[in-house]
Design an enzyme around this catalytic site. Structure first.
Site, PDB file in Angstrom:
ATOM      1  N   LYS A  48       0.823  -1.190   0.000  1.00  0.00           N
ATOM      2  CA  LYS A  48       0.000   0.000   0.000  1.00  0.00           C
ATOM      3  C   LYS A  48       0.867   1.255   0.000  1.00  0.00           C
ATOM      4  CE  LYS A  48      -2.771  -2.472   3.350  1.00  0.00           C
ATOM      5  NZ  LYS A  48      -3.123  -2.497   4.771  1.00  0.00           N
ATOM      6  N   GLY A  49       2.136   1.083   0.357  1.00  0.00           N
ATOM      7  CA  GLY A  49       3.008   2.240   0.588  1.00  0.00           C
ATOM      8  C   GLY A  49       3.120   3.221  -0.555  1.00  0.00           C
ATOM      9  N   GLU A 104       7.334   2.121  -6.540  1.00  0.00           N
ATOM     10  CA  GLU A 104       7.520   1.646  -5.164  1.00  0.00           C
ATOM     11  C   GLU A 104       7.763   2.833  -4.235  1.00  0.00           C
ATOM     12  OE1 GLU A 104       7.000  -0.197  -2.880  1.00  0.00           O
ATOM     13  OE2 GLU A 104       8.415  -1.847  -2.723  1.00  0.00           O
ATOM     14  N   ASP A 105       7.408   2.663  -2.976  1.00  0.00           N
ATOM     15  CA  ASP A 105       7.604   3.764  -2.036  1.00  0.00           C
ATOM     16  C   ASP A 105       9.067   3.958  -1.652  1.00  0.00           C
ATOM     17  OD1 ASP A 105       7.689   1.370  -0.605  1.00  0.00           O
ATOM     18  OD2 ASP A 105       6.247   1.973   0.921  1.00  0.00           O
ATOM     19  N   ASP A 108      14.950  -0.277   0.268  1.00  0.00           N
ATOM     20  CA  ASP A 108      15.715  -0.391   1.500  1.00  0.00           C
ATOM     21  C   ASP A 108      16.833  -1.411   1.245  1.00  0.00           C
ATOM     22  OD1 ASP A 108      16.448  -0.410   4.178  1.00  0.00           O
ATOM     23  OD2 ASP A 108      14.655  -1.394   4.898  1.00  0.00           O
ATOM     24  N   LYS A 136      17.178   4.257   0.331  1.00  0.00           N
ATOM     25  CA  LYS A 136      18.124   4.213   1.460  1.00  0.00           C
ATOM     26  C   LYS A 136      19.317   3.385   1.003  1.00  0.00           C
ATOM     27  CE  LYS A 136      14.854   3.675   5.274  1.00  0.00           C
ATOM     28  NZ  LYS A 136      14.405   2.705   6.300  1.00  0.00           N
ATOM     29  N   PHE A 158      14.094   5.023  10.008  1.00  0.00           N
ATOM     30  CA  PHE A 158      12.751   4.571   9.659  1.00  0.00           C
ATOM     31  C   PHE A 158      11.847   5.781   9.447  1.00  0.00           C
ATOM     32  CE2 PHE A 158       8.568   2.725  10.026  1.00  0.00           C
ATOM     33  CZ  PHE A 158       8.722   1.600   9.232  1.00  0.00           C
ATOM     34  N   ASP A 165       4.098   3.806   6.196  1.00  0.00           N
ATOM     35  CA  ASP A 165       3.438   3.594   7.472  1.00  0.00           C
ATOM     36  C   ASP A 165       4.350   2.998   8.539  1.00  0.00           C
ATOM     37  OD1 ASP A 165       3.640   0.972   6.233  1.00  0.00           O
ATOM     38  OD2 ASP A 165       2.319   0.276   7.828  1.00  0.00           O
ATOM     39  N   ARG A 171       0.222   7.123   7.199  1.00  0.00           N
ATOM     40  CA  ARG A 171       0.224   7.184   5.737  1.00  0.00           C
ATOM     41  C   ARG A 171      -0.328   8.507   5.229  1.00  0.00           C
ATOM     42  NH1 ARG A 171       1.395   2.006   3.791  1.00  0.00           N
ATOM     43  NH2 ARG A 171       0.507   0.249   4.932  1.00  0.00           N
TER      44      ARG A 171
HETATM   45  P1  IMP Z   1      13.364  -3.938   1.047  1.00  0.00           P
HETATM   46  O1  IMP Z   1      12.954  -5.270   0.511  1.00  0.00           O
HETATM   47  O2  IMP Z   1      14.249  -4.075   2.249  1.00  0.00           O
HETATM   48  O3  IMP Z   1      13.968  -3.009   0.027  1.00  0.00           O
HETATM   49  O4  IMP Z   1      12.069  -3.306   1.661  1.00  0.00           O
HETATM   50  C1  IMP Z   1      11.295  -2.412   1.032  1.00  0.00           C
HETATM   51  C2  IMP Z   1       9.958  -2.293   1.743  1.00  0.00           C
HETATM   52  O5  IMP Z   1      10.146  -2.173   3.155  1.00  0.00           O
HETATM   53  C3  IMP Z   1       9.276  -1.035   1.302  1.00  0.00           C
HETATM   54  O6  IMP Z   1       8.431  -1.279   0.234  1.00  0.00           O
HETATM   55  C4  IMP Z   1       8.536  -0.604   2.548  1.00  0.00           C
HETATM   56  O7  IMP Z   1       7.264  -1.198   2.553  1.00  0.00           O
HETATM   57  C5  IMP Z   1       9.325  -1.149   3.699  1.00  0.00           C
HETATM   58  N1  IMP Z   1      10.192  -0.130   4.311  1.00  0.00           N
HETATM   59  C6  IMP Z   1      11.540  -0.063   4.255  1.00  0.00           C
HETATM   60  N2  IMP Z   1      12.006   0.995   4.910  1.00  0.00           N
HETATM   61  C7  IMP Z   1      10.921   1.639   5.396  1.00  0.00           C
HETATM   62  C8  IMP Z   1      10.755   2.855   6.157  1.00  0.00           C
HETATM   63  O8  IMP Z   1      11.700   3.575   6.541  1.00  0.00           O
HETATM   64  N3  IMP Z   1       9.474   3.188   6.457  1.00  0.00           N
HETATM   65  C9  IMP Z   1       8.398   2.454   6.067  1.00  0.00           C
HETATM   66  N4  IMP Z   1       8.512   1.321   5.351  1.00  0.00           N
HETATM   67  C10 IMP Z   1       9.758   0.926   5.019  1.00  0.00           C
HETATM   68 MG    MG Z   2       6.208  -1.256   0.298  1.00  0.00          MG
END
Ligand code: IMP
Ligand code: MG
Length: 186
Positions: A48-49, A104-105, A108, A136, A158, A165, A171
């Protein structure tokens, strides 16, 4: 106290303001419009992000695009990635031969997008790019993941707001801020 002010009190600080977001999203829309001239890209929103970013971004793209939605889970409700990716809601339409842009939001570790990219290519998308609101880079675990469009590089903290969220909250904040660690107990 006003309820929005209450949410802002849970932040350490705002790192991206709504004005900066508006400006950057407009620029990204113009860039995609140029890059996909003559094409009809399929914009895929990762729920949903990315929902709020997505709805603003697609209105800044002057092309006859189409939209689809996907929900995946890699996080549960924690603030650290689990490395496990599950499809909770799949695309409604076939992407064979289509120019797909994943929206994508935040990137990470990159695990979620790396996985998604693989399956969408397997399904025969003719091209696949990634547009992320936030990046990030310091936390990347998939170093060769290529994120084609990024609005903001942010520090390793974070963050919540503008679609992002913590336990489904924050959100609706129009700005993006670092959530105070006292909220998630660290
Ligand atoms: P990744 O697989 O580690 O790149 O994770 C990405 C997902 O983790 C994103 O789509 C977000 O839903 C969530 N996420 C990562 N960092 C944050 C943050 O700082 N705040 C909120 N959601 C996050
Ligand atoms: Mg996400």
């Amino acid at each position: 106290m006003e309820r929005t002010a209450e949410m802002y009190q849970d932040l350490d600080r705002v790192i991206v303001t709504r004005e900066e977001i508006t400006r950057k999203v407009r620029k990204l829309g113009e860039q995609i419009t140029k890059d996909y001239k003559g094409k009809e890209p399929v914009m895929v929103c990762i729920l949903k992000g990315a929902a709020i970013f997505f709805s603003d971004l697609i209105r800044e793209i002057a092309l006859p695009l189409s939209t689809d939605f996907m929900a995946i889970s890699s996080y549960g409700s924690a603030t650290k990635t689990s490395g496990v990716v599950r499809i909770l809601k799949d695309l409604d339409n076939d992407i064979l031969g289509k120019d797909v842009i994943i929206v994508e939001d935040i990137v990470d570790t990159g695990i979620t997008l790396n996985y998604l990219q693989k399956i969408l290519i397997q399904r025969g998308a003719s091209s696949l790019k990634i547009a992320a609101l936030l990046d990030k880079t310091a936390r990347r675990k998939v170093p060769d993941l290529k994120v084609d469009y990024v609005c903001f590089d942010i520090p390793d903290a974070f963050v919540v707001g503008y679609g992002l969220d913590y336990n489904q909250k924050y959100r609706n904040l129009p700005d993006i801020g670092i959530l105070s660690p006292r909220i998630y107990g660290e």
